[in-house]
Design a protein around this motif. Sequence first.
Motif, mmCIF file in Angstrom:
data_model
loop_
_atom_site.group_PDB
_atom_site.id
_atom_site.type_symbol
_atom_site.label_atom_id
_atom_site.label_comp_id
_atom_site.label_asym_id
_atom_site.label_seq_id
_atom_site.Cartn_x
_atom_site.Cartn_y
_atom_site.Cartn_z
ATOM 1 N N ASN A 197 -13.449 -107.357 -87.245
ATOM 2 C CA ASN A 197 -13.703 -108.214 -88.403
ATOM 3 C C ASN A 197 -14.063 -107.418 -89.651
ATOM 4 O OD1 ASN A 197 -13.377 -110.544 -86.819
ATOM 5 N ND2 ASN A 197 -15.483 -110.315 -86.064
ATOM 6 N N GLY A 198 -13.998 -106.093 -89.544
ATOM 7 C CA GLY A 198 -14.306 -105.271 -90.708
ATOM 8 C C GLY A 198 -15.787 -104.975 -90.880
ATOM 9 N N GLN A 199 -16.611 -105.414 -89.927
ATOM 10 C CA GLN A 199 -18.044 -105.150 -90.054
ATOM 11 C C GLN A 199 -18.385 -103.777 -89.480
ATOM 12 O OE1 GLN A 199 -20.119 -107.252 -91.701
ATOM 13 N NE2 GLN A 199 -18.195 -108.364 -92.098
ATOM 14 N N ALA A 200 -19.271 -103.052 -90.186
ATOM 15 C CA ALA A 200 -19.689 -101.736 -89.714
ATOM 16 C C ALA A 200 -20.437 -101.884 -88.387
ATOM 17 C CB ALA A 200 -20.573 -101.065 -90.753
ATOM 18 N N VAL A 201 -20.102 -101.039 -87.403
ATOM 19 C CA VAL A 201 -20.739 -101.139 -86.090
ATOM 20 C C VAL A 201 -21.836 -100.092 -85.899
ATOM 21 C CG1 VAL A 201 -18.705 -102.146 -85.005
ATOM 22 C CG2 VAL A 201 -19.011 -99.658 -84.971
ATOM 23 N N GLY A 202 -22.104 -99.308 -86.936
ATOM 24 C CA GLY A 202 -23.228 -98.382 -86.857
ATOM 25 C C GLY A 202 -22.848 -96.932 -86.647
ATOM 26 N N GLU A 203 -21.583 -96.676 -86.291
ATOM 27 C CA GLU A 203 -21.196 -95.277 -86.096
ATOM 28 C C GLU A 203 -20.639 -94.723 -87.408
ATOM 29 O OE1 GLU A 203 -19.420 -94.073 -82.371
ATOM 30 O OE2 GLU A 203 -18.048 -92.751 -83.445
ATOM 31 N N LEU A 204 -21.130 -93.544 -87.771
ATOM 32 C CA LEU A 204 -20.717 -92.887 -89.010
ATOM 33 C C LEU A 204 -20.087 -91.555 -88.638
ATOM 34 C CD1 LEU A 204 -24.036 -93.582 -90.946
ATOM 35 C CD2 LEU A 204 -21.933 -94.939 -91.006
ATOM 36 N N GLN A 205 -18.802 -91.385 -88.971
ATOM 37 C CA GLN A 205 -18.084 -90.186 -88.552
ATOM 38 C C GLN A 205 -17.873 -89.229 -89.725
ATOM 39 O OE1 GLN A 205 -14.525 -91.745 -86.733
ATOM 40 N NE2 GLN A 205 -15.596 -92.297 -84.857
ATOM 41 N N GLU A 206 -18.273 -88.008 -89.528
ATOM 42 C CA GLU A 206 -18.123 -86.924 -90.500
ATOM 43 C C GLU A 206 -19.112 -87.078 -91.673
ATOM 44 O OE1 GLU A 206 -16.588 -84.163 -89.893
ATOM 45 O OE2 GLU A 206 -15.709 -84.877 -88.016
ATOM 46 N N PHE A 207 -19.202 -85.977 -92.449
ATOM 47 C CA PHE A 207 -20.280 -85.897 -93.438
ATOM 48 C C PHE A 207 -20.232 -86.935 -94.543
ATOM 49 C CE2 PHE A 207 -20.983 -82.126 -91.122
ATOM 50 C CZ PHE A 207 -22.366 -82.028 -91.131
ATOM 51 N N PRO A 208 -19.056 -87.216 -95.121
ATOM 52 C CA PRO A 208 -19.104 -88.215 -96.195
ATOM 53 C C PRO A 208 -19.738 -89.526 -95.717
ATOM 54 C CG PRO A 208 -16.993 -87.093 -96.208
ATOM 55 C CD PRO A 208 -17.706 -86.637 -94.969
ATOM 56 N N ALA A 209 -19.357 -89.993 -94.539
ATOM 57 C CA ALA A 209 -19.916 -91.254 -94.042
ATOM 58 C C ALA A 209 -21.407 -91.096 -93.729
ATOM 59 C CB ALA A 209 -19.155 -91.718 -92.802
ATOM 60 N N MET A 210 -21.780 -89.968 -93.141
ATOM 61 C CA MET A 210 -23.208 -89.781 -92.821
ATOM 62 C C MET A 210 -24.054 -89.702 -94.087
ATOM 63 S SD MET A 210 -23.547 -87.474 -89.400
ATOM 64 C CE MET A 210 -22.608 -86.050 -89.881
ATOM 65 N N LEU A 211 -23.466 -89.159 -95.160
ATOM 66 C CA LEU A 211 -24.234 -89.014 -96.404
ATOM 67 C C LEU A 211 -24.430 -90.336 -97.136
ATOM 68 C CD1 LEU A 211 -22.978 -85.615 -97.854
ATOM 69 C CD2 LEU A 211 -25.035 -86.097 -96.562
ATOM 70 N N THR A 212 -23.815 -91.416 -96.649
ATOM 71 C CA THR A 212 -24.122 -92.717 -97.236
ATOM 72 C C THR A 212 -25.531 -93.151 -96.825
ATOM 73 O OG1 THR A 212 -23.123 -93.875 -95.367
ATOM 74 C CG2 THR A 212 -21.705 -93.471 -97.264
ATOM 75 N N VAL A 213 -26.115 -92.481 -95.843
ATOM 76 C CA VAL A 213 -27.486 -92.773 -95.412
ATOM 77 C C VAL A 213 -28.430 -91.758 -96.068
ATOM 78 C CG1 VAL A 213 -29.057 -92.851 -93.432
ATOM 79 C CG2 VAL A 213 -26.743 -93.792 -93.246
ATOM 80 N N THR A 214 -29.277 -92.256 -96.940
ATOM 81 C CA THR A 214 -30.160 -91.365 -97.705
ATOM 82 C C THR A 214 -31.017 -90.491 -96.798
ATOM 83 O OG1 THR A 214 -30.229 -93.072 -99.386
ATOM 84 C CG2 THR A 214 -31.859 -91.327 -99.569
ATOM 85 N N ALA A 215 -31.525 -91.067 -95.715
ATOM 86 C CA ALA A 215 -32.408 -90.293 -94.832
ATOM 87 C C ALA A 215 -31.655 -89.112 -94.217
ATOM 88 C CB ALA A 215 -32.960 -91.191 -93.728
ATOM 89 N N LEU A 216 -30.372 -89.293 -93.927
ATOM 90 C CA LEU A 216 -29.595 -88.177 -93.368
ATOM 91 C C LEU A 216 -29.290 -87.141 -94.442
ATOM 92 C CD1 LEU A 216 -27.075 -89.808 -90.851
ATOM 93 C CD2 LEU A 216 -28.911 -88.184 -90.364
ATOM 94 N N ALA A 217 -28.970 -87.608 -95.646
ATOM 95 C CA ALA A 217 -28.712 -86.668 -96.745
ATOM 96 C C ALA A 217 -29.945 -85.792 -96.959
ATOM 97 C CB ALA A 217 -28.370 -87.431 -98.016
ATOM 98 N N ARG A 218 -31.128 -86.429 -96.888
ATOM 99 C CA ARG A 218 -32.378 -85.683 -97.053
ATOM 100 C C ARG A 218 -32.562 -84.673 -95.908
ATOM 101 N NH1 ARG A 218 -36.181 -90.210 -97.934
ATOM 102 N NH2 ARG A 218 -35.388 -90.679 -100.001
#
Lengths: 556, 302
Positions: A197-218
Amino acid sequence: MFDPGLAGAFGHRGDITIFVASEIVTMDPRRPSATHVAVCEGRILGVGPLEELEVWGPYTLDERFADYVLVPGMIEAHSHVIEGALWERPYVGFHPRRGPAGQIEGGQRSIDELLERLHFEDAALTDLSEPLICWGLDPLYFPGERLTSAHLDMVSSTRQIIVLHASLHLATVNSVTLQANGIDADSETEGIVRDTNGQAVGELQEFPAMLTVTALARLFRDFSDPRHLWTLARQGVNGGITTVTNLAGAEITDPQAAAPIAEQVADPSFPIRLVTYCLPGNATPDAVAERITALQATNTDKLIYGGVKIVGDGSIQGYTAVMNWPGYINGAPQGLWQVPPDRLSEMVRNYHAAGINLHLHANGDATIDAVIDAVDHALRHHAWLNHRHTLQHSQITTPAHYRTMARLGMCANIFTNHLWYWGDQHYTSTLGPDRTHNMETCATAAREGVRFSIHSDAPVTPLNQLHTMWCATNRTTPTGRTLGPNETITAYQALAAVTIDAAYQLHLDHKIGSIETGKHADFTVLTTNPLTCDPDHIRDISIWGTVLNGTPQPAN
Amino acid sequence: MSASRSAVPFTVIGGFLGAGKTTVINQILRGASGERIVVLVNDVGDTPIDPELIASRSADTITLTNGCICCSLGDEFALTLPDLLELSPPIDRVVVEASGIGDPGRIAQYGTLPGFALDGVIVLADCEGIGRLLDDGRIGHQIADQLRRAHVVAMTKSDLATSDELKRAKARIAEVVEGQGIPILEISNGQIPPEIMFGLGNDHVSELAAATSDSSMFTHGIDVQTVPVPAQVERVLLDQWLAALPEDVLRVKGVVNLADDTAVVVQKVGPRCRITARPDRADEPRLVVISITGTEFSHPDW
């Protein structure tokens, strides 16, 4: 070979300590075994029976290791500072690991066990707004079921829960994290995994996607903080290691990085020797050569800039190692160069000409070809016979490769831990049975005359050279396969690989790697002699700790 | 970053070593005309910039007299990107040079992070060398992947090639990117028309409608046409028309009032199309289509 740091000042000797052990394995074939080692000013004054060492005059006899075995201080020639940064967070991987305080963590063998652990860690965090970030998840071990935000929502509906995967290329997060960072159906960044349905399921693959999470960027930004060197050092001591490497130093690309590192390592209580190979970034060869030479001018006994690291390709389990025919068994593309082969050759030639020791990451056989060709070409133009350029990972290197490497004077650092951690996956999913049997062929390297070390690539696998030795001597997998039984090596060969031969490829074999007069007094203190115990039990040997420059460093 | 600030447009310049990235970057810096552009290059030391443009330089940063900044992108480039949003005076635009072997589409993903807006991926291909690169058994597959990740492929050094060479090179590229809606543009001297290079935040282009009769202000080889837009448009018709545009359309931009009383901004570059909500209805709804000269497309029958 002359090294002013080793020349010393004759006639001004400090106090002498003589350590006695149940056995001292020297890795010096002239005297393979002894009972006593005399230490003075942090260096080995002599090895032998007590009466031979007494000629140096008054001494203190230190008997704390009388029931232990001393081997040369072990060397991990391929690890990363990130090992230290990650251990500030809970480790939740499938295989248990020993943490800096000596605690055993991980061993979460199902998603249920993982959630139970996360519940515990969530309860332990007092600051309600602080994200919980854990690391070490390897989904390969949970076939059939993929971790999603729905699982992690059971842990908390108020706190951000973030689980980094072992590869560090992926993370799975809960709904709170998705919402807090505005990750929704409209998010554009590639790598945000979605349901039908196009909803995010919580898995973030590779750095660009992980960097959308501020805590991970930090978190990623904090990885390079020099304070993590202490945790890395602690982990090293716990793993019986006296010399650890940072094989992706940023001191060329970020000149400001060097001073704080030097300050930490210079602290007399810093318990490990650190050898760094820097990534060259995109700077011109002349600029890189100038910078690494300047860094080398600051080398001390404990902080050594060895040379330059070049990354040629990706990884086999990530299907990014560049492969020759017949490639991956699932038909994946041939892999991704990190540096085009012609440019690689140009870099090798330039750095070689400047006398810089190179450590070259090459996993796929096409990349291995390119690296060996590059060294061959460099040597046609510049006759530096003592370069010791090292093929890093060297996972599917063939006998022909090793024959050429021997002729060229190259070394190998073989990623034997892969046999245990991913051998079954390589067997079924990446290379197939035939070529998986031929991975990490230490016996072939030895037979063809290439000096090699073996490594953990920590934090990719645990920083513990007894475990790495065990992988090389047994070549077994968690499901009970023995991969390439003809490629097992002896315990002696394995110990040489983590001591004198590791020192050799770092250009440090005149200073460390064996228990020999004049060298640094670096020892690993064990309960059992790894050369005489059942090879099956090498990884179970208890580590008392280490001795660095004559100073005992107990493990936690 | 202040909350009121609009996202900073983010452009990626890709292409293998020798494709002409440095020339293009010099043209961007020279033609900045009042915009404060930050250009992140692989190595500042290796990027020759017109000396008369340089105000000051350090090991990894060059500040230009026109306010632009050119700096090396380090290994931690993605992590330090948010720092650009804190610069004072604020920046207007970011242009990133992808490494010769890197995946420009991957770098473009950083342009979708908060504070930035991806404005396009331009991949350069040297007319003379591209065929040989695509045939290279070792790296050919990666070069092809770079082209497929482009929003626009720009064939560089087209003035140095014979028309036969040009045709052959274009056919090779077209074969690689077939069916992906990626336009292939010929350029010389590293000059990519600004109306193609930059879509977002480009006031010059937003005023195009009035000027389309005077085509002399636009680059040779480029057509700029205004498409009439009625007071209200059915969204589905808009989508259908955009999807049916031919590959040689480089960019579409404009504002449209929809039948449900909302309004949208249309931004299309090559195959990438974004339609985003606009807070208020547009007084003068219009669509501007920038295409390679001679491109024919049907005007919508709404």
